[in-house]
Design an enzyme around this catalytic site. Structure first.
Site, PDB file in Angstrom:
ATOM      1  N   LYS A  58      12.500  18.308  67.406  1.00 37.96           N
ATOM      2  CA  LYS A  58      12.430  17.798  66.036  1.00 37.96           C
ATOM      3  C   LYS A  58      12.599  18.938  65.040  1.00 37.96           C
ATOM      4  O   LYS A  58      12.105  20.053  65.276  1.00 37.96           O
ATOM      5  CB  LYS A  58      11.078  17.094  65.828  1.00 37.96           C
ATOM      6  CG  LYS A  58      10.952  16.303  64.527  1.00 37.96           C
ATOM      7  CD  LYS A  58       9.588  15.616  64.455  1.00 37.96           C
ATOM      8  CE  LYS A  58       9.378  14.865  63.156  1.00 37.96           C
ATOM      9  NZ  LYS A  58       8.057  14.206  63.105  1.00 37.96           N
ATOM     10  N   SER A 135       8.205   9.280  61.701  1.00 43.24           N
ATOM     11  CA  SER A 135       9.189  10.212  61.187  1.00 43.24           C
ATOM     12  C   SER A 135      10.096  10.824  62.259  1.00 43.24           C
ATOM     13  O   SER A 135      11.145  11.358  61.927  1.00 43.24           O
ATOM     14  CB  SER A 135       8.470  11.348  60.464  1.00 43.24           C
ATOM     15  OG  SER A 135       7.703  12.116  61.368  1.00 43.24           O
ATOM     16  N   SER A 159       4.068   9.023  64.021  1.00 43.51           N
ATOM     17  CA  SER A 159       5.469   9.445  63.963  1.00 43.51           C
ATOM     18  C   SER A 159       6.159   9.579  65.308  1.00 43.51           C
ATOM     19  O   SER A 159       7.368   9.751  65.363  1.00 43.51           O
ATOM     20  CB  SER A 159       5.582  10.780  63.218  1.00 43.51           C
ATOM     21  OG  SER A 159       5.456  10.561  61.844  1.00 43.51           O
TER      22      SER A 159
END
Lengths: 534, 523
Positions: A58, A135, A159
Site C-alpha cells: 500500500k 482505504s 481499511s
C-alpha cells in the site's frame, strides 16, 4: 506431503517467471483497475520463505526504491529515504515487492475514491464501475485481479476488511502492536495496523508469519514475551481438546453479536452470513448470540479519536522539509508561520483529509477536549470491556505495562489488571465472533456522491459501523469471502437490493481476543473451506 | 536581603527552567545531541526531521538522568507519567507539535534550599520534553534558516512554586539549580550555551493583599539579563499600580526581554494565548517507574553540593567558606560526561576538585597547607597556562610529594612553585619520584646542619653556603653596616642576594644565621 514439497520446489524454480507474469498482468489489467500506482522492475533472487512471492505494498508504507505518495498531492513526488520494517522483513524473506498500491488519501476513506491517483475499480466486474472499498482498495483489487500473490495494507477502522469484503478476498487486520509500524505513514497511531490481503487464508498466514515479530523501532510493538504468552494461552487451550481445529469444529464456540445486524444491513448479507453460521454448526461449532452494547457509540468515538490523531499526525506536512510546497502568493499575509503553511496545506490535502483534520483539530481544542476526546476515550474503554466480557481468553494487551513499553495511552481510562496472572481466563465463553464485514456489497463508484451534494455524507461512514469496534479494541479481525445466497421471497426490491444481485462478493469477519490471531486464522480457514466445498 | 522591598511592595517570583539533558543521544531519536560548534543540520535523523513513518523511541538514559534530577530536588517521582503532544505551527517545530508531559508530569512536589539565604524553594513539578530546532530569521532576505541539530534534544522543565521574593533570590535559585544539576551529571546548565533557559513569572502586591496579576518573561538566557528583566518588570508593574489614571491593574501578559534597551516588552496578551490542543501521545503510552529503580538511583546518586559543603567545613579544620566555594565551583564547572557517566581518562577515573583535595589531605597533610597550594599555586599556574583544573594535570600523589618536600624543608617554597610549573609543562616519567626530579634539576635545598638530618654528610655544601654569604658581606657593605646599626629589615636584601647566587637553593633560616654570626665575628 512429499508431493507438496516437490510442488514447492517447482514453484521456486519458476518464481521469476511468475514475477514476470504478474508484471505482464499488471501491464494489461491495471489501466482498467487502477490498483497499482508504482511498479518495481527489480526482481529479487533471494532465498527465503517468501521467495517467488509477489507482494504489493500500500502506498502509505515507505519504500526507498519507489515513491510513497499516500495518494496525496502533498506527497505526490515523495520518495522515503528508508524502507519500512515490514518491507525489509518481506525482502529478507525473499519476497518480490512488486509495486505500490492505490488507496484513499492517508488511509482516510471507505471507497478508495479520495485519491490523487483516481478511484480503484473493483476487478470483480470492472465494467460495472464499482468501488473496491477503502482505504486499501488498491491492495485488495491487486490481489483480486491476480496481479500479485498478496498485498500489504493498513487498517485504521476497517481499511483492510471492507475492501477484502468488496473484492472477495481474505484480509487480516492483526492484533494491534503485532506488526511494526516503523515506516508506515501514520493516520491515527493508536488504531493503525498493518495487515495482509491474499486470495486464501493460508496465503495470508504465510505472509503474516514473516511480519509477526517485535521491532524495537516501533514503541507500540509488542515484546516477544507477550507474543509467546498469547500464543501459549491459545495453544494450551486448543491442545486441551476443547477444539482441535482440524476439520471438525467440535468444541468451538462462535459468538454472533446482535448489534452487528443493523437495519441498514442488506438482506442478501444477513442471509448469506446466516447460512454460513448454519454450516459451521453442522461442522460441530456452537453458535451463541452475544451482545456488545457499546457498539452504537463506537463509530462516533472512532471518528473523534481517529480525526484527532490525524490532525496531529498530519501537522508535519507544511511544505518545509519534504513534499509539496506552495509559496504564499505575492502580497499574502506572512506574519504568522501558520499562514505561510496554510497555502501548502490548503492545496496539498484533499477534501476528506481536510474535513477530518478540521474535525480533529476542533476535538482537541481546550473547549471541546473534555466533551469529545475524553468522552471518546471512555467509549473506547467500554467497547474493550464489551469484548472482554464475551471472550473466554484474557486480554493481554490491557495488562501489558512493561517498563517504557506500555501500549495504551491515558492511564485514567485504563483498567489496572496488575495482580491477575497471565493464565487468567477471560470472562466469557466465546472463542471468536463472526459477523458481516460490511453492510452491503461493493457500491457503485458514484455511491454517496449525490447525497454529498445535499450535505449529508454520513452513508459512507455507516459502512464503518461493523469494523471500527475491533479497531478501537485492537483486536484481530479477518474478513473471509462467503457464498452469496439471495434471500427467498424478496418482494420489494430497492435499488440497493438490485445492486446486491449478480453474486457480488460478501465477506464475513472473524474477530478474536487480542493476541488470538492464530485462532482467528484457523476459524477463517474453516469458513473458507465451507465456501470451497459448496 | 529583606523579603519585602523598602517601599512596601511584595514581589512574588516563580521560575520555569528548561535544562538540556546531557545525554549522548536525543530524547526520542537515535541522533547524537549537538554542541553549539557543530555545523548546522549535521546532528539529526529522519525522526527529528519529521519524516512520514517515523516513530519516537524513548531514550532510557534520559529517564535515568531525569530520575537523578528529581531525586536531587527532593521530588516525588510519579509511578506513572505520560507524554502529550503540544501543537503549534512554527518553523522550529518540524513535526507540528512538541512532545511534553502536560497531563501527568514525571515528578512533583520537590524542594531546593538556597544556601546563601538559607531559603527553601518548593519545586512544583518536573517534566520531560523535547527541545525545538533553531530557526534564525534574516530580516534582509526575509528568510528563515532552520537548524535541526537541537531538534528533539531532551529537556527537563523544572517549575518552582512562587516562593522567590527578589531578583537576588531568583538569581541565587538559578545558580543553586545549575550547581545541583551539574553535580548530579544531568545538565551542563550553561546559560550562555543555551543548555539552561528560564521563563520568569513576576507579580507584585501589597503585603496582606492577594497576589497581583503575573506577567511571564520568556526565554532569559543569562542571570544578568534575568535580574535586569525582573527589576524592570517590578518597576513597570509598580508604575501601573500607582498611576493616577487607568484601571490600576497589571494586564496578564507574556513578555520578552530586550537586551539592548534593557527592558521587558509585550509579546502577547492573555487573550492571544495559543490553544496548544494537548493530546496524549498515542505512541508512547505510560512511562512506569518502579520503586526499585528509584531506590537504585537514590543509592547511586552523586553527593549534592550542599552536603559536600557542610561536610568539608566540619571535617577539615582551617578551611574557610571561601576555600570550600572555590572547590565546589571547580567541580560545578567540570566538563560533564554524557549519560551521567564517570569521567575516564587513560583508563582512570578523574577526580573532581573536592576529591582531589581530600586525596591530598588523606596522608595527614595539613588541610590549610593543601588548600593554599591548590588555590594559590596550582590554580594560578593552570590559569596562566590556560588550562582547566583536572586531576590529570598533576596526579594528587605527585602534588602531595611536592608539598611534602617543601613542608619538610627540602625544597624552598619558590623552588617548589618552579618545580610545579616544570611538572605541569613537561612530560615526566612516572617512575621518577618528585624528589629525584628535584635532584636532577639541582633544586633540592642546600641543607643546613640544623634543619636537616643529612647535615653531617653535607658539610661541604654548608661550606659553599658560607662562601656565598661571605661574598654577600663583601658585596653589600652599606647593607651590612645598616644591619649592624640595628636595622634588621635590611637583612632581607642580603638574603635575597644569597638566594640569587645560590639559584634559590639556600635555606633562608640558615643564611640568616650565617650572616648574623659572620657580622658578629667581623665585629
Amino acid at each position: 506431503m512429499r508431493a507438496n514439497v516437490a510442488l514447492g520446489r517447482t514453484c521456486f524454480r519458476l518464481y521469476s517467471t511468475f514475477s514476470r507474469d504478474y508484471r505482464a498482468a499488471i501491464h494489461e489489467a491495471n489501466p482498467g483497475i487502477n490498483a497499482f500506482v508504482s511498479v518495481s522492475d527489480k526482481i529479487p533472487s533471494k532465498d527465503g520463505p517468501l521467495q517467488g512471492t509477489a507482494i504489493a505494498v500500500k502506498d502509505n508504507i515507505c519504500t526507498s526504491s519507489m515513491k510513497t505518495t499516500c495518494s496525496s498531492a502533498m506527497l505526490e513526488n515523495f520518495t522515503s529515504p528508508f524502507d519500512a520494517t515490514v518491507v525489509k522483513l518481506l525482502q529478507q524473506a525473499g519476497a518480490d515487492i512488486i509495486g505500490k498500491t492505490n488507496c484513499d488519501e492517508f488511509g482516510m476513506g471507505s471507497m478508495n475514491t479520495h485519491s490523487v491517483h483516481g478511484p480503484v475499480i473493483n476487478p470483480f466486474r470492472p465494467k460495472e464501475k464499482r468501488s473496491a472499498g477503502g482505504s486499501s482498495g488498491g491492495s485488495a483489487a491487486a490481489v483480486a485481479a491476480g496481479m500479485c500473490d498478496a498485498a500489504l495494507a493498513t487498517d485504521t477502522g476497517g481499511s483492510i476488511r471492507l475492501p477484502a469484503s468488496y473484492c472477495g478476498i481474505s484480509g487480516l487486520k492483526p492484533s494491534y502492536g503485532l506488526i511494526s509500524r516503523w515506516g508506515v505513514v501514520s493516520y491515527a497511531d493508536s488504531l493503525d495496523c498493518v495487515g495482509v490481503m491474499a486470495k486464501t487464508v493460508p496465503e495470508v498466514k504465510r505472509v503474516f508469519d514473516v511480519l509477526n515479530v517485535h521491532d524495537a523501532q516501533d514503541p507500540t510493538s509488542v515484546p516477544t514475551q507477550t507474543r509467546l504468552d498469547a500464543r501459549r494461552i491459545v495453544e494450551e487451550d486448543l491442545d486441551s481438546g476443547s477444539w482441535s481445529g482440524k476439520g471438525s469444529l467440535d468444541g468451538l464456540t462462535i459468538g454472533v453479536p446482535q448489534e452487528y445486524f443493523p437495519s441498514e444491513l442488506s438482506s442478501f448479507i444477513t442471509h448469506s452470513v446466516r447460512k454460513l453460521l448454519v454450516s459451521l454448526q453442522h461442522l460441530g461449532a456452537r453458535v451463541v448470540p452475544v451482545s456488545l452494547p457499546s457498539t452504537s457509540y463506537a463509530l462516533s468515538a472512532y471518528y473523534v479519536l481517529a480525526s484527532a490523531e490525524a490532525s496531529s499526525n498530519l501537522a508535519r506536512y507544511d511544505g518545509i522539509q519534504y513534499g509539496l510546497r506552495v509559496p504564499p502568493p505575492p502580497g499574502a499575509d506572512t506574519t504568522k508561520t501558520s499562514k505561510v503553511y496554510a497555502n501548502t496545506r490548503s492545496k496539498g490535502f484533499g477534501e476528506e483529509v481536510k474535513k477530518r483534520v478540521l474535525l480533529g483539530t476542533y476535538a482537541l481544542t481546550a473547549d471541546a477536549f473534555d466533551n469529545y476526546f475524553l468522552q471518546a476515550l471512555q467509549v473506547r474503554q467500554l467497547v474493550r470491556e464489551d469484548f472482554d466480557r464475551v471472550f473466554r481468553y484474557p486480554n493481554l494487551l490491557g495488562r501489558l505495562h512493561q517498563d517504557l513499553d506500555v501500549v495504551e495511552p491515558h492511564a485514567q481510562t485504563q483498567v489496572e489488571n496488575e495482580n491477575t496472572t497471565l493464565h487468567g481466563v477471560g470472562q466469557g465463553r466465546v472463542d471468536v465472533l463472526i459477523h458481516p464485514s460490511a453492510i452491503r456489497t461493493a457500491p457503485p463508484l458514484t455511491f454517496g456522491l449525490d447525497k454529498e451534494v445535499k450535505g449529508s455524507s454520513l452513508d459512507s461512514y455507516v459502512q464503518d459501523v461493523l469494523t471500527v469496534p475491533a479497531s478501537l479494541a485492537g483486536l484481530p479481525a479477518l474478513s473471509v469471502p462467503v457464498i452469496s445466497s439471495p434471500p427467498e421471497n424478496v418482494k420489494h426490491q430497492t435499488r440497493e437490493e438490485n445492486e446486491e444481485k449478480g453474486g457480488w462478493p460478501i465477506g464475513a469477519s472473524i474477530v478474536g481476543q487480542w493476541g488470538c490471531d492464530e485462532l482467528v486464522l484457523r476459524v477463517g480457514r474453516a469458513v473458507e473451506e465451507i465456501g470451497r466445498i459448496s | 536581603m529583606p523579603r519585602l522591598l523598602l517601599d512596601s511592595w511584595q514581589v512574588v517570583i516563580g521560575i520555569e527552567t528548561h535544562a538540556q539533558i546531557k545525554s549522548r543521544l536525543k530524547l526520542f531519536s537515535k541522533a547524537y545531541t549537538a554542541h553549539l560548534d557543530h555545523s548546522s543540520n549535521t546532528r539529526y535523523n529522519v525522526f527529528d526531521a519529521s519524516f512520514p513513518g517515523t516513530l519516537p523511541r524513548l531514550n532510557r538514559k534520559c529517564i535515568d538522568l531525569a530520575l537523578r534530577a528529581a531525586l536531587a530536588l527532593n521530588c516525588t517521582v510519579q509511578k506513572r507519567s505520560s507524554f502529550d503532544r503540544k501543537h503549534y505551527f512554527y518553523s522550529d517545530q518540524p513535526v507540528g507539535y512538541q512532545i511534553t508531559q502536560h497531563y501527568a508530569p514525571f515528578a512533583l512536589n520537590g524542594r531546593i534550599t538556597l544556601p546563601k539565604f538559607d531559603l527553601p524553594v518548593r519545586i512544583k513539578q518536573i517534566q520531560l520534553e523535547q527541545d525545538t530546532a533553531k530557526s534564525t530569521f534574516n530580516p534582509r532576505t526575509k528568510t528563515s534558516n532552520i537548524d535541526l541539530n537541537r531538534a528533539g534534544t531532551g529537556l527537563l522543565e523544572i517549575v518552582t512554586e512562587p516562593d522567590l521574593r527578589s531578583p537576588e533570590e531568583a538569581a541565587e535559585y538559578v545558580r543553586t539549580l545549575q550547581a545541583l544539576l551539574r553535580a548530579v551529571g544531568v545538565s551542563d546548565g550553561n546559560m550562555e550555551a543555551g543548555s539552561l533557559r528560564c521563563d520568569i513569572n513576576v507579580s507584585i502586591n501589597r503585603p496582606g493583599e492577594p497576589p497581583g496579576t503575573r506577567c511571564e518573561i520568556k526565554n532569559l538566557n543569562s542571570i544578568k539579563y534575568m535580574v535586569a528583566a525582573i527589576k524592570h518588570e517590578i518597576d513597570r508593574q509598580k508604575a501601573i499600580l500607582t498611576s493616577n489614571d487607568g484601571l490600576r491593574q497589571v494586564p496578564q501578559e507574556t513578555r520578552g526581554f530586550d537586551q539592548d534597551r534593557w527592558e521587558t516588552f509585550k509579546l502577547r496578551s492573555k487573550e492571544d494565548a495559543p490553544d496548544y490542543r494537548y493530546m496524549p501521545d498515542p505512541n508512547l503510552g505510560v512511562l512506569i517507574i518502579e520503586k526499585a529503580r528509584i531506590e537504585e538511583t537514590k543509592s547511586n546518586l552523586p553527593v549534592l553540593p550542599s552536603e559536600t559543603r557542610a561536610r568539608l567545613l566540619t571535617q577539615y579544620k582551617g578551611l574557610t567558606e571561601n576555600n570550600v566555594d572555590i572547590l565546589l565551583n571547580l567541580d560545578a564547572n567540570r566538563e560533564l560526561n554524557y549519560d551521567g557517566d564517570e569521567a575516564i581518562v587513560d583508563g582512570q577515573a578523574t577526580l573532581g576538585a573536592v576529591a582531589y583535595f581530600e586525596e591530598l589531605c588523606r596522608p595527614a597533610r595539613n588541610p590549610k597547607v593543601v588548600i593554599n597550594w591548590m588555590t594559590q599555586n596550582l590554580l594560578g599556574q593552570l590559569s596562566s597556562l590556560e588550562l582547566a583544573f583536572s586531576s590529570h594535570q598533576i596526579p594528587a600523589s605527585r602534588f602531595g610529594e611536592l608539598i611534602d618536600l617543601v613542608t619538610s624543608g627540602q625544597l624552598t617554597r619558590p623552588t617548589g612553585k618552579l618545580l610545579l610549573k616544570h611538572m605541569l609543562t613537561n612530560d615526566i616519567p612516572v617512575v621518577t619520584s618528585v624528589k629525584e626530579l628535584a635532584q636532577e634539576l639541582d633544586m633540592l635545598l642546600v641543607p643546613s646542619s640544623k634543619s636537616t638530618s643529612t647535615a653531617l654528610f653535607a658539610s661541604s655544601e654548608d661550606d659553599a653556603l658560607h662562601q656565598i654569604c661571605l661574598r654577600a658581606i663583601d658585596a653589600l657593605p652599606s647593607e651590612i653596616a645598616a644591619i649592624k646599626a640595628g636595622n634588621s629589615n635590611v637583612m632581607n636584601k642580603v638574603i635575597g642576594w644569597v638566594m640569587r647566587e645560590s639559584k634559590g637553593k639556600a635555606d633562608v633560616k640558615r643564611v640568616r644565621e650565617i650572616i648574623n654570626s659572620s657580622i658578629q665575628e667581623i665585629g
